[in-house]
Structure formats: C-alpha cells, structure tokens
Design a protein around this motif. Sequence first.
Motif, PDB file in Angstrom:
ATOM      1  N   PHE A  51       0.958  -1.294  -0.028  1.00 29.25           N
ATOM      2  CA  PHE A  51       0.112   0.000   0.052  1.00 29.25           C
ATOM      3  C   PHE A  51       0.939   1.110  -0.144  1.00 29.25           C
ATOM      4  CE2 PHE A  51      -3.019   3.060   2.243  1.00 29.25           C
ATOM      5  CZ  PHE A  51      -3.786   2.951   1.252  1.00 29.25           C
ATOM      6  N   ALA A  52       1.842   1.485   0.760  1.00 29.73           N
ATOM      7  CA  ALA A  52       2.842   2.592   0.979  1.00 29.73           C
ATOM      8  C   ALA A  52       3.511   2.539  -0.398  1.00 29.73           C
ATOM      9  CB  ALA A  52       3.656   2.271   1.993  1.00 29.73           C
ATOM     10  N   SER A  53       3.785   1.471  -1.138  1.00 31.21           N
ATOM     11  CA  SER A  53       4.710   1.674  -2.160  1.00 31.21           C
ATOM     12  C   SER A  53       3.911   2.320  -3.658  1.00 31.21           C
ATOM     13  CB  SER A  53       5.187   0.279  -2.901  1.00 31.21           C
ATOM     14  OG  SER A  53       4.134  -0.394  -3.357  1.00 31.21           O
ATOM     15  N   ILE A  54       2.491   2.309  -3.527  1.00 27.79           N
ATOM     16  CA  ILE A  54       1.830   3.138  -4.492  1.00 27.79           C
ATOM     17  C   ILE A  54       1.743   4.360  -4.134  1.00 27.79           C
ATOM     18  CG2 ILE A  54       0.739   0.902  -5.143  1.00 27.79           C
ATOM     19  CD1 ILE A  54      -1.837   1.859  -3.870  1.00 27.79           C
ATOM     20  N   LYS A 130     -16.704   8.354  -4.323  1.00 25.91           N
ATOM     21  CA  LYS A 130     -16.223   8.842  -5.564  1.00 25.91           C
ATOM     22  C   LYS A 130     -14.667   9.386  -5.194  1.00 25.91           C
ATOM     23  CE  LYS A 130     -18.321  11.491  -9.228  1.00 25.91           C
ATOM     24  NZ  LYS A 130     -19.403  12.614  -9.339  1.00 25.91           N
ATOM     25  N   PHE A 131     -13.876   9.066  -6.159  1.00 29.81           N
ATOM     26  CA  PHE A 131     -12.230   9.526  -6.084  1.00 29.81           C
ATOM     27  C   PHE A 131     -11.926  10.508  -7.183  1.00 29.81           C
ATOM     28  CE2 PHE A 131     -12.241   5.639  -8.284  1.00 29.81           C
ATOM     29  CZ  PHE A 131     -11.113   5.538  -9.197  1.00 29.81           C
ATOM     30  N   HIS A 132     -10.859  11.085  -6.820  1.00 28.60           N
ATOM     31  CA  HIS A 132     -10.328  11.756  -8.126  1.00 28.60           C
ATOM     32  C   HIS A 132      -8.605  11.613  -7.571  1.00 28.60           C
ATOM     33  CE1 HIS A 132      -9.645  15.384 -10.645  1.00 28.60           C
ATOM     34  NE2 HIS A 132      -8.485  14.669 -10.932  1.00 28.60           N
ATOM     35  N   VAL A 133      -7.854  10.915  -8.245  1.00 31.33           N
ATOM     36  CA  VAL A 133      -6.665  10.735  -7.998  1.00 31.33           C
ATOM     37  C   VAL A 133      -5.642  11.324  -8.978  1.00 31.33           C
ATOM     38  CG1 VAL A 133      -6.609   8.571  -6.582  1.00 31.33           C
ATOM     39  CG2 VAL A 133      -6.180   8.486  -8.927  1.00 31.33           C
ATOM     40  N   LEU A 134      -4.450  11.813  -8.773  1.00 31.04           N
ATOM     41  CA  LEU A 134      -3.545  12.421  -9.581  1.00 31.04           C
ATOM     42  C   LEU A 134      -2.273  11.500  -9.330  1.00 31.04           C
ATOM     43  CD1 LEU A 134      -2.785  14.623 -11.707  1.00 31.04           C
ATOM     44  CD2 LEU A 134      -1.931  15.872  -9.927  1.00 31.04           C
ATOM     45  N   LEU A 135      -2.082  10.701 -10.511  1.00 29.63           N
ATOM     46  CA  LEU A 135      -0.928   9.901 -10.610  1.00 29.63           C
ATOM     47  C   LEU A 135       0.163  10.562 -11.224  1.00 29.63           C
ATOM     48  CD1 LEU A 135      -2.844   6.714 -11.455  1.00 29.63           C
ATOM     49  CD2 LEU A 135      -2.457   7.507  -9.380  1.00 29.63           C
ATOM     50  N   ARG A 136       1.310  10.380 -10.591  1.00 26.45           N
ATOM     51  CA  ARG A 136       2.531  10.656 -11.309  1.00 26.45           C
ATOM     52  C   ARG A 136       3.674   9.454 -11.795  1.00 26.45           C
ATOM     53  NH1 ARG A 136       6.150  15.180  -8.361  1.00 26.45           N
ATOM     54  NH2 ARG A 136       6.112  13.426  -6.785  1.00 26.45           N
ATOM     55  N   LEU A 137       4.249   9.351 -12.589  1.00 30.88           N
ATOM     56  CA  LEU A 137       5.227   8.299 -13.296  1.00 30.88           C
ATOM     57  C   LEU A 137       6.577   8.466 -12.311  1.00 30.88           C
ATOM     58  CD1 LEU A 137       5.475   5.734 -14.900  1.00 30.88           C
ATOM     59  CD2 LEU A 137       6.189   7.288 -16.721  1.00 30.88           C
ATOM     60  N   GLU A 138       6.914   7.697 -11.394  1.00 29.39           N
ATOM     61  CA  GLU A 138       8.101   7.847 -10.932  1.00 29.39           C
ATOM     62  C   GLU A 138       9.010   6.439 -10.801  1.00 29.39           C
ATOM     63  OE1 GLU A 138       7.248   8.728  -6.723  1.00 29.39           O
ATOM     64  OE2 GLU A 138       6.065  10.565  -7.171  1.00 29.39           O
ATOM     65  N   ASN A 140       9.381   4.704 -13.591  1.00 27.67           N
ATOM     66  CA  ASN A 140       8.667   3.574 -14.264  1.00 27.67           C
ATOM     67  C   ASN A 140       7.464   3.084 -13.747  1.00 27.67           C
ATOM     68  OD1 ASN A 140       8.132   2.989 -16.879  1.00 27.67           O
ATOM     69  ND2 ASN A 140       8.982   0.898 -16.519  1.00 27.67           N
ATOM     70  N   THR A 141       7.009   3.581 -12.449  1.00 32.39           N
ATOM     71  CA  THR A 141       5.838   3.100 -11.740  1.00 32.39           C
ATOM     72  C   THR A 141       4.781   4.484 -11.539  1.00 32.39           C
ATOM     73  OG1 THR A 141       7.143   1.352 -10.469  1.00 32.39           O
ATOM     74  CG2 THR A 141       5.132   2.144  -9.583  1.00 32.39           C
ATOM     75  N   TRP A 142       3.586   4.240 -11.679  1.00 35.10           N
ATOM     76  CA  TRP A 142       2.661   5.298 -11.090  1.00 35.10           C
ATOM     77  C   TRP A 142       2.178   5.245 -10.003  1.00 35.10           C
ATOM     78  CZ3 TRP A 142       1.521   8.503 -15.041  1.00 35.10           C
ATOM     79  CH2 TRP A 142       1.943   8.144 -16.221  1.00 35.10           C
ATOM     80  N   LYS A 143       2.323   6.384  -9.330  1.00 35.42           N
ATOM     81  CA  LYS A 143       2.347   6.603  -7.873  1.00 35.42           C
ATOM     82  C   LYS A 143       1.120   7.600  -7.576  1.00 35.42           C
ATOM     83  CE  LYS A 143       6.412   4.537  -6.693  1.00 35.42           C
ATOM     84  NZ  LYS A 143       6.733   3.766  -5.268  1.00 35.42           N
TER      85      LYS A 143
END
Length: 178
Positions: A51-54, A130-138, A140-143
């Motif tokens: 969980f923490a890794s994502i 309902k959710f809204h997430v902003l993911l960033r590629l770090e 080569n993994t989406w976090k």
Amino acid sequence: MLKTKYVISYFTFLFLTFYSHGQEELFHQKINQDMYGNFSEAFKHLDYPLFASIHSKEMIRISGNGGEIKKGQDYLNGYQKRWSNPKTTISLISFKLLERITSDTLVSDRGIYRGSYTNDKNETKFFYGKFHVLLRLENNTWKILVDYDSDEKGTINKQSYDAAFSLSDYQKYWKIKD
C-alpha cells in the motif's frame, strides 16, 4: 503496379492502427495495475508495504467526508496502525472509472470505488465513494500524488458504481486530447 501500392498502403495503415491501439492498451494496463491492482491487493491482504509503495513520497490526501487535508505519511501511518491490529477486518475494494486524462508523466483519474467487508453476523456489507487521484510516473511506476475521495453525503451508491466504466474499458473513459 498501382494495385500493389494500394495493397501495401492498406496493410501499412492496418499495422500502424493495430500497433497504436496495442500501445494504448499497454499504457492503460500499466496504470491500472500499478494503481488499482496493487491498491486492491494491499486491501485484500492488509499489506501495508505494498500500500505504501503505490504512494508518492510527496502525496497529499484529501478527505471530502472528513473535511481534512493530510500529508501522505500521516495518511499512511493510519493504515499501518489499523492493519497491524490483529482484529482488523479485511476489506475488499474495486474501482471503476468515469474519466482519465493523461500526459506522459501525469494521469488524472476520476471514478467510483466499492468496498466490502463481512461483519460479525457473517453478512457482506458494501460502501461506496467517488474519488479523484492524480498519479505521477516515478521510476517507471505510477504513484498516487493526490488522492481525494468522498461519498458525496451518501449519494454515491451501487447505481453510481454500476454506471461507471470497467478499468479495461479505457476507450470509454479516456479523454484524448485532440
């Protein structure tokens, strides 16, 4: 000779179309596995390290229901404490999407989640949000960089979840920049 050029052009067009579609599909599969697959697995197994890794180290958590903004580590500490308690009930969680907007290194996803757990009477109970997430590629993994959710004063429900799109249906929720 002219017919041969048309045939070659036709097959080149088909190849590029299928190649492009395959690349799009791999792009969305990677996002979905890095984020939603790992999130669901972490909940299923109370796996705090997964969980923490994502979550990005710079993650911000916003709770619409709680009306608060937390630094990522404070949010994660709550899960670490909860999941280390042997009496913690396992919750399953699944996701559907309403919208995805992408760039090379950022993804904005809005969607509906459904969680479930079994209570003391062996009854399965569901909860929705309902959710809204902003993911960033770090690396080569989406976090998760920003995570917001709310049940919108109890209005998010089974119908909301059923109306959203399956993660594999990216052509329905992905907003392509023209």
